[in-house]
Every structure is written in structure tokens, then in C-alpha cells.
Design an enzyme around this catalytic site. Structure first.
Site, PDB file in Angstrom:
ATOM      1  N   MET A   1       0.835  -1.198   0.000  1.00 20.50           N
ATOM      2  CA  MET A   1       0.000   0.000   0.000  1.00 20.50           C
ATOM      3  C   MET A   1       0.874   1.253   0.000  1.00 20.50           C
ATOM      4  O   MET A   1       0.604   2.217  -0.712  1.00 20.50           O
ATOM      5  CB  MET A   1      -0.887   0.024   1.261  1.00 20.50           C
ATOM      6  CG  MET A   1      -1.811  -1.153   1.453  1.00 20.50           C
ATOM      7  SD  MET A   1      -3.188  -1.200   0.274  1.00 20.50           S
ATOM      8  CE  MET A   1      -4.187   0.176   0.880  1.00 20.50           C
TER       9      MET A   1
ATOM     10  N   LEU B   1       2.971   1.009   8.358  1.00 16.53           N
ATOM     11  CA  LEU B   1       3.706  -0.177   8.799  1.00 16.53           C
ATOM     12  C   LEU B   1       2.759  -1.346   9.047  1.00 16.53           C
ATOM     13  O   LEU B   1       1.554  -1.156   9.185  1.00 16.53           O
ATOM     14  CB  LEU B   1       4.481   0.180  10.065  1.00 16.53           C
ATOM     15  CG  LEU B   1       5.573   1.259   9.823  1.00 16.53           C
ATOM     16  CD1 LEU B   1       6.037   1.870  11.124  1.00 16.53           C
ATOM     17  CD2 LEU B   1       6.750   0.642   9.062  1.00 16.53           C
TER      18      LEU B   1
ATOM     19  N   LYS C   1     -11.615   2.024  11.687  1.00 12.08           N
ATOM     20  CA  LYS C   1     -11.111   1.022  10.750  1.00 12.08           C
ATOM     21  C   LYS C   1     -11.428  -0.381  11.246  1.00 12.08           C
ATOM     22  O   LYS C   1     -11.829  -1.250  10.464  1.00 12.08           O
ATOM     23  CB  LYS C   1      -9.591   1.182  10.573  1.00 12.08           C
ATOM     24  CG  LYS C   1      -8.915   0.138   9.676  1.00 12.08           C
ATOM     25  CD  LYS C   1      -9.154   0.374   8.208  1.00 12.08           C
ATOM     26  CE  LYS C   1      -8.683  -0.768   7.311  1.00 12.08           C
ATOM     27  NZ  LYS C   1      -7.236  -0.846   7.132  1.00 12.08           N
TER      28      LYS C   1
ATOM     29  N   ASN D   1     -15.118  -1.124  10.753  1.00 15.14           N
ATOM     30  CA  ASN D   1     -15.407  -1.314   9.329  1.00 15.14           C
ATOM     31  C   ASN D   1     -14.890  -2.671   8.840  1.00 15.14           C
ATOM     32  O   ASN D   1     -15.617  -3.435   8.188  1.00 15.14           O
ATOM     33  CB  ASN D   1     -14.754  -0.195   8.518  1.00 15.14           C
ATOM     34  CG  ASN D   1     -15.090  -0.306   7.050  1.00 15.14           C
ATOM     35  OD1 ASN D   1     -16.194   0.013   6.620  1.00 15.14           O
ATOM     36  ND2 ASN D   1     -14.138  -0.801   6.251  1.00 15.14           N
ATOM     37  N   ASN D   2     -13.655  -3.007   9.178  1.00 13.64           N
ATOM     38  CA  ASN D   2     -13.102  -4.282   8.707  1.00 13.64           C
ATOM     39  C   ASN D   2     -13.783  -5.463   9.376  1.00 13.64           C
ATOM     40  O   ASN D   2     -13.893  -6.542   8.789  1.00 13.64           O
ATOM     41  CB  ASN D   2     -11.594  -4.330   8.956  1.00 13.64           C
ATOM     42  CG  ASN D   2     -10.849  -3.564   7.889  1.00 13.64           C
ATOM     43  OD1 ASN D   2     -11.425  -2.697   7.230  1.00 13.64           O
ATOM     44  ND2 ASN D   2      -9.579  -3.871   7.692  1.00 13.64           N
ATOM     45  N   TYR D   3     -14.210  -5.244  10.606  1.00 17.01           N
ATOM     46  CA  TYR D   3     -15.009  -6.249  11.297  1.00 17.01           C
ATOM     47  C   TYR D   3     -16.116  -6.757  10.378  1.00 17.01           C
ATOM     48  O   TYR D   3     -16.234  -7.948  10.106  1.00 17.01           O
ATOM     49  CB  TYR D   3     -15.600  -5.590  12.538  1.00 17.01           C
ATOM     50  CG  TYR D   3     -16.431  -6.475  13.399  1.00 17.01           C
ATOM     51  CD1 TYR D   3     -15.915  -7.006  14.559  1.00 17.01           C
ATOM     52  CD2 TYR D   3     -17.745  -6.773  13.060  1.00 17.01           C
ATOM     53  CE1 TYR D   3     -16.685  -7.817  15.358  1.00 17.01           C
ATOM     54  CE2 TYR D   3     -18.508  -7.586  13.850  1.00 17.01           C
ATOM     55  CZ  TYR D   3     -17.982  -8.104  14.994  1.00 17.01           C
ATOM     56  OH  TYR D   3     -18.746  -8.915  15.770  1.00 17.01           O
TER      57      TYR D   3
END
Lengths: 303, 303, 303, 303
Positions: free
Chosen positions: B11, B63, B169, B172-174
Site C-alpha cells: 500500500m 507499517l 477502521k 469497518n473491517n469487522y
């Protein structure tokens, strides 16, 4: 030609009313008096299941579970025992695949036919003739049932041959119901994290995290403080039980569904059974002692 | 003014390239040589973390985990030890809330500031400057970071004060990640039931069962037979581990997430780690010995 | 006095044989021919359920599930319809509490009585008259059933009033079956960690981690390489399904049981259904591609 | 020869006291003052970790988590930096395998040695020198550590080479802790079913359903109404977190452990963290609004 209609519950009465008012002559039955009277007021006749079987070429059934379908339709003395060859059973109940398959076998064996066409959407859609149907039937049977389905709903999926309607309904409800527990976990986490609910939805609605429950149902129900049941936690638990049982019978492991079902069981144990299934987030917050998720007045989702 | 950029992974390299080509002068660092050379070709300088800290008012970090952020930024001899008061650390890594909070505390203590702004969407979005950011920052810091964020992405959410970006984040990714296991269970059941996949999607897309993964990601990935990782099962398992750990630390029970994580662990144990996370349905079908779900050529979703 | 005995399956034939050879005169029935012939060779008569009902004061039933009990005993034309007031139904099947409760209600309504007395231990115990029984009955009925139970088993628990036998059996099997998945996870972890299996058991047997399955059943079955079913994964899955269903009906959340049941479903999907339920550790190792857990020859557990 | 001892917490102080009173000269350290004073009263000296490293050939560490072991022993300026070649670190903390492996690598690299020997049983066993140890070490190191272990405990398992002690402890605690949730589900079901608790235990103790927690710990703790922590739910959750994390890192799916961990998380969210881990049954009954499980006075388990 008279159409039989057995099962005038929360969904069935609206469906039957649409049939009757759109040109079909019904003979109806329910174990409860009030909806039969209401249908009579619209011009329907009433009859016992045996009378309906004897009088009608098509019998619609809209019953709570496979057990009632087995008792009313399949058992000795039931509808099939009183029906003529050529009769079509249009079963619109949400039931287990095993009973649906038995219904198709039994009707075939007697020179009758069956269509499984469980109903999507909510009771108020049924009242307005705006239901969605997932239909399992051979092509000829599908065509024969179509005029009735068109009188009761606006979206009709011919999902496959006999049994495909029941199975499609289970797959669909699988996702719709478990999404509620998924959203419940995500939003209870968001609440504990102290995130603003509106800002959280702003993000979620714009990523692949979004889902039909969170986008369509929740903002108007639990997140607006309305937990009156469009579809209750008790009914969701019943359907989830059906789904997990069918998956286990078919040897399809469903660990997430199984975990979600226990969360619905907790909800019921704590008295939330008659709340809308979006209220699963209230259950999650209650159990973990987190502030409930409620949208600020005037929240507008992103365009 | 030179901008520091530490972490030129899958990314980070795209994000840094966008900054450099849109008018910012970068000093960059990575533990791998190739991306540094590539950034130098665009005009960036290279430096050690210490040199970057000494030279830059703003240092972007991108990172792998909180451990690297702690080592590179917070540890004795790290970036903070070499930076001047007034420096802003713009941490865009997806990490645990605990390390994000430590970053904010440590910078505050030294008269510096920090912004947590983890990145949504995939590597190819980062390459094109089309990322999505969830930003945790005070207003002034948000404004200071904004020009950089605008050079790297197209959707910027100011999710709240310090720490809110990292937490948003995770929420949301959950949902986005666990939806993959949910869809995997539903579609493996659909396959076992012998339902047509196209007909199944026709239904699901039109009800509250629909979701961003099933609608946007899956038809172009696993259901089209493409399991090359846009976002790999290994990375999804890493994020899910972060999420479940953060939820447990915050005393938020997440039974469905916990069950899903073990399914991702199974996937990795069986060698699916480098597949796209939509391939969870292939794992489910593999384990239960069910035919894989693949769309027929020419499938068009309903309008 | 003749005792009726309906259901001569794997367990039932041993139980009936013990009754017949210890002084009771049986009239027996099964849907399969062979065990009836075997019982006749011991001196029993055969009869239809209706004949048995008409001839016997006590009818023992040992049937696969509640569905068969409902059909054979409760349904129109079943045993109750042919029996006299005063008859006792001694149902030793492992079934759902709902059917057990119906049995008690129906017999009571007709001036008959019932005892629910499901059977613990394995088929070879039943063959030797060494079974364990959990009995739900009023005191008088318990005393009336006792001579029969004493002829078939060595351990008899009067667990409470009507229905308590069935429920106790579920609680007991709950633990015994889920312990297998628990041990499977622990030992697959131990294997992956490269720990010596004998040394692992040496530790576990001496702490509160020990359990009846790991101590008594496993060293002689899966850990010795013998996965012939003393109690098969298919039967364990059936009982677990009964238990999870009963817990959900009673609004008792059982998240661990639900997770375990899906593991048993995976085992069946992968073809392990006819293995002993201790082979769940083989399933865990198979799925995660870990070396199977087997004891070295000559392993002796600590004193 | 002086033995170093770092970490005088609930367990460590008892272990150190036994060493000091059984003939070893200790130099001790803790971040809290009181236990150091107590050890001085028994004749021990106090020192900083650096002083201990410089003065002692063997340093025992008994710290809360791998993070503290990394900071105190491995980090720059830690014990290893001040120790001589030949020093042995006897780490008795319950930590993650990754840190244990780093400890072995680091000591080996410096010509030192390490033994991982986490401690079983409870604080009152440690006070009396009756602990159980699971030891990971080469034979020579094991022999060197043995006199110390014998002074602190009564049961010593040499579980394998370096790292095997830590891993064995995880496998053991895996079972011991999850058994509590398993028993909680079974006994809450038993309570809801209205079964007598004494009769339930009478049955369970005599079948393969029995387990160390139910047999040894529970009758004296929660079932007797005593929820003072022998081992608290908070500590159990911490260990379970370690175990689930280690299993996921090793790609061993542990669905039951994951479900149990969320149940422990619920318990903590509801304020049960400082109760004994047997009180998981109180949590289950609280959440489902079931009467708590308590033994009648005078209950005697079957012989």
C-alpha cells in the site's frame, strides 16, 4: 373456480385479502375466528380443510411450521385425503426442506401437484400485495400458480424445480437474520469505542461492509428507537433454528450461524423476543452494559 | 518542506508515489531496497528513520502492525527521539488501539502531534490515489494532514478525535471481513441444496440479505473463478485477530467474530492463506466436500 | 405376566435378552426380522405393537428418536390406543423432552402411567446387563419398573419425577459428547506444538483438566488407533442436535455446545460419521493437516 | 551461591519464600515494596534486576505476561545484558510461546541457558511448596533447575525440550478453563430443567461426563456458594486469550475455545471478573435468568 386458502395469520390474511379483492373466489380456513370473519366480509366463503379440499382445484397453505403442514395437508384425514387428482397445493409457508420434499412426493404419488413458494418481506408488504416469492416448481406448475402470485406480490423468483423455493428462502433468511447479529457486534463495539453513530454509518455505507439490514432496515427501526417488530426476534430465532437444522441435516457446517443462533437465544432468555430483530444490538449493549446505539435526530445518510 | 514517509509496502509505495508526484518532496525509508529505488526515480530522497525525523515536520508511517509502529516510532532511539517539537506523525497503519493511544500520549508529552488515519480499499486504489481514509485527530491536526490525504485518496472521513481513525477502521473491517464467512456459509449451503448460483444472487441482491462483499467484491473475484488476492485471507485473519483482541480488551463480546476467525484459521491451515478473502466460500466447500460456487459466463445481476 | 418390548436395535436386543433370560416373559417387536428371531430363540413371543399393547401390563420401548415414539406409541392406532388403563409405558429411548412430556400427559389422561428411563453406557454394557439408567417417574411407578431395570443394568438413578430421566440424559450426554471436541482441540494443539502425547496425558491426568472421556474412553479408542464405534460420531451428532434443540427451546444459551455441534457436522461431511466419537481428534488433525495423536505402545498412565 | 528471583506477586512470593526457607539464598526484586520486605524478613537480599543479573548464576522470573518477560529480561538494558555466560534463566511465568522461544534463542546466543517452567495449581499451593511444574529444558538444564523446583513444588513434569513447558501449560489450561464454560452450560441447562443439583452430580460423577473441574474444584467453590477467586475469571480470560492467540498463530482451529473465550468476555463485561472461574455458571444463569446452582447442605458425592 374457487381457490382454497388455509392459514390466515399475520401474513396469510393480507395475502388472502389481495386474492379475494383481485378477482379470485376464496374458501378460507383458520383456527382463529376473527380473520375468517374479515375475509367473509370481503366475499370469501369459509370451510373446513376437508371441505376446501373437496371444493377447490388449488389450495394455498400459509402455516407456521412444517409440523402444521404435515398435520393439515399430509396426515391421514388431511387435505390430500380429501382432494381430487389434479389438485395443486401452493404451500407458501416457511418450513423445513424435508416436509417440502414429502409434500412433493405425496402429491405426485396421488396425481396431484405442489408448488413451494415461501414469502419474503414483511406483513405490511403482504397487506398491500407487495410480497416477494421464491418459487420451487416445474414450469407448468409455475405458470399455473403465477396469476395467484401476481395478485399477492410484486417480485416473483422462479428459483428452480420442486423444493427450490423452500431452500432459497432458507439461504436468503440465513443472511438477512445473521446480519443482525453481525451488525449488533459491530455497533456495540463502535459504541464502546465512543465513536459517533452517524459518522460510523457514513463510513460503513460507503465500503463493502455495508449490508441490507444496516442500510435499509436498521435506520428506521432500532437506530431510530423503534423496536416494534417488523420481524420479531422470536420469529428470527425460529427461522434460524430451521436453517441451522437444515444445514446440519445436509452436512453443511455453519459455525457463524450457530453462534448467532445462541445470541438470539440469549435475547429471548432476556425478554427481547417480541422486539424487532434489529434490536439485537440493544441485546448486545444490554449484556455488555454499553450505551445503546441511537441515531441523532436529523441524521441523513450519505448520498 | 520535506515529508517523511516510512513503510513502502504494497500500500505504502502507491501512497508515497502519489504524494511525490503531486507536489510533495519526500524523504523515504523501508527495510526493502526496491521500493526506495522506485521512489528515488520519482525524485524522492532516502533516509534512515532518524534522518527523516530530523529533517521533516510531518512523518507518514505505513507499517504492518502495532509492533513495528512501537519499534520504529516509540521505542528508545526511534523517530520521536530524533524529532523536534511540533512534528506531526501521520500514522496510516492498521494497528491496535492501545498502540495508537500510546502514540498520541507520547507525541503530546513531547509537544508533538499525531493523527491516526488508516487506509480503506485495496492496493490498486492506493496506486491510483483513490484510497479511503478514516481519520482520528483534533480539528487543527486534521486540517494540517488534509492536503496529504487529498493527494493520496478520494474519500476522507474525519471519524472523531485522536484514536477514532484506528477504531473506525476496526469496526469497518469487522463487518467487511466477517461478511466473507457469512457469505461462505450461505453459498455453500446454496450449493449443497443444488440451487443455481445466478438465481440465488438474483434473490439475495433484492432483499436485506445483500451486502457489500456479495454485491461488489465477490462477482468479480471468487464467483468468477479469480482468487488472486485483492485482500488475502492471511491479511484478513491478521485484521480479524486485531479486532477480536481489541473487542476482548474492551469487554465487548463478539461470538460471531470469534467463530469467523476460527474459520479463517482453518482456511490458513489448509493452505488458502494467499487467496482472496472471498475464497472463504471455496474453503467451506472444500471442507464439506461440496461443489465450488462459480457464476455461469455472462451472468448479469438484476438492474 | 408378559412384558412387551418394542425396539430391538443395537441396544434394545441386549436389554431384551437380559429380561428374557432373567425370568421375564417377553412379547417383542421390531421392524427388522433378525433380532426378533434371536429373541424367539430365547423363548420370547413376537407380536405387533397392537398385540403387545393388548397383551401386556408393561411395555418397554427402545426407539431411535422422539418421532418413532410419537408414531408407535402416541399416534392414532398406536400402542396407547390398544392398551388398557393401568398399563405402564417404560420408554427407554433417548428423545426430546417435548415428546417425553406428551407421553406422560397422554398416559395420565387415559389412566395409564409412563416412566422415562434412557440408557447410559454402550451397547456391550447393554449386552451384559450392565447399563446405567436415569429414571424420571413418580415413586410408585419407579418401584414398579425397578425389577426390570435391575435385570438390565447395574446403576440406576432415580433422577426425579416424570420427564427427569430424559432431561438428565441430555445433560449427561451434553458433557460427555462435547468433551470429545474439547479434547480434540487440546490434543491437536498438543500435536502441532510437537509435545509427546504420553507426557501430555501424564500432565492432564493429574490436574483439573482431566475428564472422563480423556481418562477412560480415549486411551482405549482413538489414542490406541481404534476408531471402531463404541458410540459413533453420527450418533453423537444426533444427540447433540437433540441437546442444542432442547436448550434453545428452553431458552438456555449454549454457545460452546453449538460450536461443538458444527465440528461434528464437519466430521460427518468429511466421512467420519461411522467412527467412534473419540475420533474427533482425528478430524481436527485432518482438517488442520496435523499429525494424528497416537499413544506409543506400552504407555502406562500415572498411578 | 545466590539465586535471583524477580516477580513476587501472588504466586511468586510463596515460591520465593519456600526457596529461601529451604536453604537457598535469594536476591529478590519486585515493583511493589511489601513482598520485598517480607522476603527480607526471611533473610533474602534485595536488588535491582541488573544487580541480580550481575550477582546470580540462576535467575528465576515469575512475571505476569510475555511483555514483562521481554522488557525485564530480553530488552536492551535487561537482565541478559547484565548477566555472565553460563547464567540460567528459570522462567516460571505463563507466557506466549513466541516470547519463550525468543528467551531460549537469546540465552543460547549469549552462551547462557534458559528453562521454561510454568506453574500449575493455585496460590495456596505455591505458599505451601506444593506447586506443579511443566518444564521445558534440555536434560542438563533440567537437572540444574531440579533442586529449586523440588523446593517449590511436589509434582514436576519434564515435558520436553526448550519451549515444551510453556506449551504444555497452555494445553493444560486450555482444558481446565474451558471445562468451566462447559460445566456452566450443562448446569444452567440442568437448573432450567428443574433437576436436583445433587442428583445431577450423582449421575455425572459416574459417567465419562465427569471432569476435574466439576469433581474437584466446583463442589468447594461456586456450588458451595463460595466465589472468592482461587483462580479468577479475569485471569482465566487472560490465559484463554493467550491460548487462542497461540493456537491461531500455530494455525490450529479452536472453535470451542473461541466460543468459550467470548463467554468469559461477557462475564467480565457484567462485572464477574474477580469471581472464581467456577462462577461461570452464575454468569450463565444470570444472563439467562435462571436460578443459581447451589448444592444442598450436607451433599456427599457418591463413593
Amino acid at each position: 373456480m374457487t381457490i382454497g386458502f388455509v392459514g390466515l395469520g399475520k401474513m396469510g390474511r393480507g395475502m388472502a385479502s389481495n386474492l379475494q379483492t383481485k378477482g379470485f373466489s376464496l374458501m378460507v380456513h383458520d383456527v382463529v375466528e376473527a380473520p375468517m370473519t374479515a375475509l367473509e366480509a370481503l366475499g370469501a366463503k369459509r370451510g373446513t380443510p376437508a371441505e376446501i379440499a373437496a371444493a377447490c382445484d388449488i389450495v394455498v397453505t400459509m402455516l407456521p411450521t412444517g409440523k402444521e403442514v404435515a398435520e393439515v395437508v399430509l396426515a391421514p384425514g388431511g387435505i390430500l385425503d380429501h382432494a381430487r387428482p389434479g389438485t395443486m397445493i401452493l404451500d407458501m409457508s416457511t418450513i423445513d426442506p424435508e416436509t417440502t420434499d414429502r409434500l412433493h412426493e405425496e402429491t405426485r404419488r396421488r396425481g396431484m401437484t405442489a408448488v413451494d413458494a415461501p414469502v419474503g418481506r414483511l406483513a405490511w408488504h403482504a397487506d398491500r400485495g407487495q410480497s416477494l416469492f421464491m418459487v420451487g416448481a416445474d414450469d407448468a406448475d409455475y405458470q399455473r400458480a403465477l396469476p395467484l402470485l401476481q395478485a399477492m406480490g410484486t417480485t416473483i423468483h422462479h428459483s428452480g424445480g420442486p423444493g427450490a423455493g423452500t431452500r432459497m428462502k432458507l439461504v436468503n433468511n440465513y443472511l438477512a437474520i445473521i446480519l443482525c447479529q453481525l451488525n449488533a457486534e459491530a455497533l456495540s463495539l463502535s459504541q464502546r469505542f465512543g465513536l459517533d453513530l452517524g459518522k460510523t454509518l457514513d463510513v460503513l455505507y460507503g465500503t463493502t461492509a455495508t449490508n441490507g439490514q444496516l442500510k435499509v432496515n436498521w435506520p428506521n427501526k432500532v437506530l431510530a428507537g423503534d423496536t416494534e417488530p417488523g420481524f420479531s426476534i422470536d420469529l428470527a430465532h425460529k427461522d434460524l433454528t430451521l436453517i441451522v437444522q437444515a444445514a446440519n441435516a445436509a452436512r453443511v457446517p455453519v459455525p457463524v450461524a450457530a453462534a448467532a443462533r445462541e445470541a438470539f437465544s440469549q435475547a429471548r432468555a432476556r425478554g427481547y423476543g417480541q422486539n424487532d430483530f434489529s434490536a439485537m444490538v440493544d441485546v448486545a449493549c444490554d449484556i455488555a452494559q454499553i450505551e445503546r446505539a441511537r441515531l441523532p435526530k436529523g441524521y441523513t445518510p450519505p448520498a
